[in-house]
Design an enzyme around this catalytic site. Structure first.
Site, mmCIF file in Angstrom:
data_model
loop_
_atom_site.group_PDB
_atom_site.id
_atom_site.type_symbol
_atom_site.label_atom_id
_atom_site.label_comp_id
_atom_site.label_asym_id
_atom_site.label_seq_id
_atom_site.Cartn_x
_atom_site.Cartn_y
_atom_site.Cartn_z
ATOM 1 N N TYR A 33 25.747 46.332 42.866
ATOM 2 C CA TYR A 33 24.300 46.534 42.775
ATOM 3 C C TYR A 33 23.795 46.196 41.386
ATOM 4 C CZ TYR A 33 24.432 51.047 40.232
ATOM 5 O OH TYR A 33 24.595 52.023 39.290
ATOM 6 N N ARG A 52 25.298 39.347 35.257
ATOM 7 C CA ARG A 52 26.259 40.431 35.504
ATOM 8 C C ARG A 52 26.620 40.477 36.983
ATOM 9 N NH1 ARG A 52 24.655 46.327 33.387
ATOM 10 N NH2 ARG A 52 23.103 46.160 35.045
ATOM 11 N N ARG A 100 35.734 47.631 61.120
ATOM 12 C CA ARG A 100 36.337 48.332 59.992
ATOM 13 C C ARG A 100 37.818 48.000 59.830
ATOM 14 N NH1 ARG A 100 38.795 52.650 57.752
ATOM 15 N NH2 ARG A 100 37.706 53.721 56.059
ATOM 16 N N GLU A 181 30.501 57.104 28.550
ATOM 17 C CA GLU A 181 29.087 56.766 28.774
ATOM 18 C C GLU A 181 28.499 57.871 29.637
ATOM 19 O OE1 GLU A 181 28.554 53.239 31.216
ATOM 20 O OE2 GLU A 181 30.378 53.689 32.345
ATOM 21 N N LEU A 205 30.260 50.565 31.690
ATOM 22 C CA LEU A 205 29.452 49.470 32.224
ATOM 23 C C LEU A 205 28.854 48.699 31.046
ATOM 24 C CD1 LEU A 205 28.274 48.457 35.039
ATOM 25 C CD2 LEU A 205 26.133 49.353 34.126
HETATM 26 N N1 PDD Z 1 22.424 52.567 35.747
HETATM 27 N N2 PDD Z 1 26.302 53.087 32.565
HETATM 28 C C1 PDD Z 1 26.217 53.380 33.869
HETATM 29 C C2 PDD Z 1 27.322 54.128 34.523
HETATM 30 C C3 PDD Z 1 25.091 52.961 34.610
HETATM 31 O O1 PDD Z 1 25.008 53.230 35.921
HETATM 32 C C4 PDD Z 1 24.048 52.267 33.956
HETATM 33 C C5 PDD Z 1 22.823 51.778 34.699
HETATM 34 C C6 PDD Z 1 24.179 52.002 32.580
HETATM 35 C C7 PDD Z 1 23.128 51.223 31.826
HETATM 36 O O2 PDD Z 1 23.106 49.889 32.243
HETATM 37 P P1 PDD Z 1 21.778 49.019 32.129
HETATM 38 O O3 PDD Z 1 21.382 49.054 30.697
HETATM 39 O O4 PDD Z 1 22.189 47.672 32.586
HETATM 40 O O5 PDD Z 1 20.739 49.671 33.013
HETATM 41 C C8 PDD Z 1 25.317 52.419 31.928
HETATM 42 C C9 PDD Z 1 21.329 52.144 36.601
HETATM 43 C C10 PDD Z 1 20.028 52.106 35.877
HETATM 44 C C11 PDD Z 1 21.310 53.028 37.838
HETATM 45 O O6 PDD Z 1 22.383 53.184 38.412
HETATM 46 O O7 PDD Z 1 20.267 53.529 38.221
#
Ligand code: PDD
Length: 288
Positions: A33, A52, A100, A181, A205
Site C-alpha cells: 500500500y 517506493r 486460497r 520507528e 519503513l
Molecule cells: N504510514 N513508518 C511506518 C511504519 C509507517 O506506516 C509510515 C507511514 C511511516 C512514514 O512514511 P511516510 O513518510 O512515507 O508516510 C513510517 C502511513 C501514513 C499509514 O500507514 O497511514
C-alpha cells in the site's frame, strides 16, 4: 457528493465498492500500500511514493503492468472526482484473486483499489505548537518492515495501545533497546543540535516524509546523523520528533509520560517545521 472509490479500473460510490473474498490481500495480506497527501488539490511527493511502490512490487514479485503515467492519471482522476482540497489518497495493490493457496497463483492479475479521505492537515499546526506524547512498545513486527505491506497487525496493536494511553503514537523498540520507528511514523531525536534517526534498513519503513526532512535539513546545513539510537538516549535527548505523510513534522515532548528536554517543542523542531511547511507550499501551494 457521495464518496468515491477506485476498484480495478472503475470509479464507484465508496459504499458500493467491494473486493473479492478470495483477494490475496484479504486472505494473506499479500499486498502493498501507499498513502499520499493531497494538499490544495495537489499530490505531494507523488513520484517518490510511486517509486517506493514499484520497488516493493519488485521485492515481492507482484507484476503490476499499469504504467506510471496511467496510474498517476487514475489517481488524479479519483482525487478530482472526490473533490476534496485536503485529503489522503490510499492505494492498495494485492497480488490478485485466486483460490486460497499460499504459493503464488499461476497467472496472477494484481488488483488495485484506491480511496480518498478528506483530511485536516491544519490540525497539525496546533499540535506542532504543543508537541505530542508517545508511548513505547516492543517491536513485534517481522524482519522486512522496509516493505510497505498491508500486514499491519503489530502496528494496529501498537497504535491501539497509544490511543488507550492518550498518546499520539507508539514507538516500537527492539529487544536490545533501539527505537525503530512509530506505528505509522518515523522517529528522530535531537542531541547537541544534531538530528539523529535510524538508518535505512529492513527494520524501518523508508518514509517519504523522512527523506524530505533529511534533505531539507542537510540543505539548511543542519547536522543529520543516520544511526540507531536507544530509548535511553531518547529519554536524555534535547528534543524528539516524528514525521509521516499524515503528520509532516511533530515535536515529541513526552515519552512514556516523561518529558523530553524541556517538555516543550524545541528550536530544532521549530526550524524543521518551517522548512517542511515551506516545501509543502512550494510543491502544492498549500498555506497554513
Ligand atoms: N504510514 N513508518 C511506518 C511504519 C509507517 O506506516 C509510515 C507511514 C511511516 C512514514 O512514511 P511516510 O513518510 O512515507 O508516510 C513510517 C502511513 C501514513 C499509514 O500507514 O497511514
Amino acid at each position: 457528493m457521495p464518496q468515491l472509490a477506485y476498484v480495478d479500473g472503475r470509479i464507484t460510490a465508496l459504499r458500493d465498492a467491494t473486493v473479492h473474498v478470495e483477494d490475496r490481500g484479504l486472505q494473506f495480506a499479500d499486498a502493498l500500500y501507499e498513502v499520499a497527501a493531497v494538499m490544495n488539490g495537489e499530490l505531494l511527493d507523488w513520484e517518490p511514493h510511486l517509486a517506493r511502490l514499484r520497488r516493493n512490487c519488485a521485492a515481492i514479485f507482484i507484476d503490476f503492468p499499469m504504467t506510471d503515467a496511467a496510474l498517476t492519471a487514475q489517481a488524479k482522476r479519483l482525487v478530482a472526482a472526490n473533490g476534496h482540497k485536503d485529503a489522503l489518497l490510499y492505494l492498495q495493490l494485492s497480488r490478485g484473486v485466486a483460490k486460497r493457496d499460499h504459493s503464488f497463483p499461476s497467472a496472477p492479475r494484481a488488483s488495485l483499489i484506491m480511496t480518498v479521505r478528506r483530511f485536516d492537515f491544519a490540525q497539525r499546526i496546533g499540535q506542532q505548537k504543543t508537541g505530542v506524547g508517545v508511548i513505547t512498545v516492543n517491536d513485534m513486527r517481522w524482519q522486512r518492515v522496509d516493505m510497505k505491506t498491508t500486514g499491519l497487525l503489530a502496528n494496529v496493536l501498537a497504535k491501539q495501545d497509544a490511543k488507550a494511553a492518550g498518546a499520539f503514537e507508539a514507538w516500537m523498540v527492539s529487544a536490545d533497546g533501539i527505537v525503530r520507528e512509530g506505528g505509522s511514523t518515523n522517529a528522530y531525536i535531537v542531541k547537541d543540535g544534531a538530528i539523529i534517526t535510524h538508518p535505512l534498513s529492513a527494520h524501518i519503513l523508508p518514509g517519504i516524509a523522512r527523506a524530505t526532512l533529511l534533505r531539507l535539513a542537510r540543505d539548511a546545513q543542519m547536522t543529520v546523523i543516520e544511526r540507531p539510537f536507544s530509548l535511553d538516549e531518547a529519554l536524555a535527548a534535547d528534543e524528539a520528533l516524528l514525521t509521516s505523510t499524515t503528520a509532516p513534522l511533530l515535536p515529541v515532548v513526552r515519552i512514556d509520560g516523561r518529558p523530553v528536554g524541556s517538555g516543550t517543542p524545541g528550536p530544532v523542531a521549530g526550524r524543521l517545521a518551517a522548512l517542511v511547511w515551506d516545501e509543502i507550499a512550494r510543491q502544492t501551494g498549500w498555506r497554513r
